[in-house]
Write a protein that holds these residues in place. Sequence first.
Motif, PDB file in Angstrom:
ATOM      1  N   SER A  19     -32.313   2.269 -32.265  1.00  0.00           N
ATOM      2  CA  SER A  19     -31.494   2.444 -33.100  1.00  0.00           C
ATOM      3  C   SER A  19     -30.957   3.634 -33.325  1.00  0.00           C
ATOM      4  O   SER A  19     -29.970   4.341 -33.554  1.00  0.00           O
ATOM      5  CB  SER A  19     -31.803   1.660 -34.391  1.00  0.00           C
ATOM      6  OG  SER A  19     -32.827   2.428 -34.929  1.00  0.00           O
ATOM      7  N   LEU A  23     -27.249   5.633 -32.632  1.00  0.00           N
ATOM      8  CA  LEU A  23     -26.381   6.681 -33.661  1.00  0.00           C
ATOM      9  C   LEU A  23     -25.936   7.790 -33.027  1.00  0.00           C
ATOM     10  O   LEU A  23     -24.791   8.354 -33.062  1.00  0.00           O
ATOM     11  CB  LEU A  23     -27.487   6.966 -34.798  1.00  0.00           C
ATOM     12  CG  LEU A  23     -27.419   6.283 -36.017  1.00  0.00           C
ATOM     13  CD1 LEU A  23     -28.430   6.893 -37.142  1.00  0.00           C
ATOM     14  CD2 LEU A  23     -26.069   6.074 -36.657  1.00  0.00           C
ATOM     15  N   GLN A 153     -27.334   2.411 -40.319  1.00  0.00           N
ATOM     16  CA  GLN A 153     -27.190   2.157 -38.544  1.00  0.00           C
ATOM     17  C   GLN A 153     -26.420   0.986 -38.073  1.00  0.00           C
ATOM     18  O   GLN A 153     -25.662   0.789 -37.396  1.00  0.00           O
ATOM     19  CB  GLN A 153     -28.709   2.267 -38.018  1.00  0.00           C
ATOM     20  CG  GLN A 153     -29.159   3.795 -38.114  1.00  0.00           C
ATOM     21  CD  GLN A 153     -30.636   3.691 -37.453  1.00  0.00           C
ATOM     22  OE1 GLN A 153     -31.304   2.697 -37.799  1.00  0.00           O
ATOM     23  NE2 GLN A 153     -30.863   4.892 -37.019  1.00  0.00           N
TER      24      GLN A 153
END
Length: 183
Positions: A19, A23, A153
């Motif tokens: 994750s 980003l 996120q």
Amino acid sequence: MNTFVFDATVGQLHQKLSSEMALINTDPTILCLVYDFFQSQFSLKDEVCPLNPEDYLNSEITQNNDYRRISNVLRTQGQLHIQDFRERIDSQIQRLLPELQPPNGPATFNFLSRQCFIEGINWNLILTYFVFSAELAHQANANRLATVHDVAQWLVQYTSEHLLPWITENGGWVCIKNLILLS
């Protein structure tokens, strides 16, 4: 350490790293908009949003006049939207919270996201999605089911992968100013 605990820890670390990498590979405008929007929605509750600006903000983008107008429309319309639909949104979130139990959070959010746009994409649905996500982040964090950063996120990733093509085809983020006319 038994094998099960080690495997779970490695799995959680892999999920977190995946994750974080998502980003890094995300449209920087979306990162900035999500940060600004979450800050605004948390301020309505007289709370500080715990997102780290270094993870989201890019000064080249945030100093741009078009960006400022886009962000302002999102914030203003988001504040009006939550005032008009708070009870409905809170009710939906209360039904959803039990499904956010780790490690189901990302999958649950992704399912919810797909359901939001099942009949198509438009600016009002994008606004509703942002409002719902900020409220979900607040409540999931308060119930220790997911952090605000986790939900941010998930929002950034879904927006980048599934909404950005529509946004681009429909004139880009600057066209969100049309929300004022639709409200």
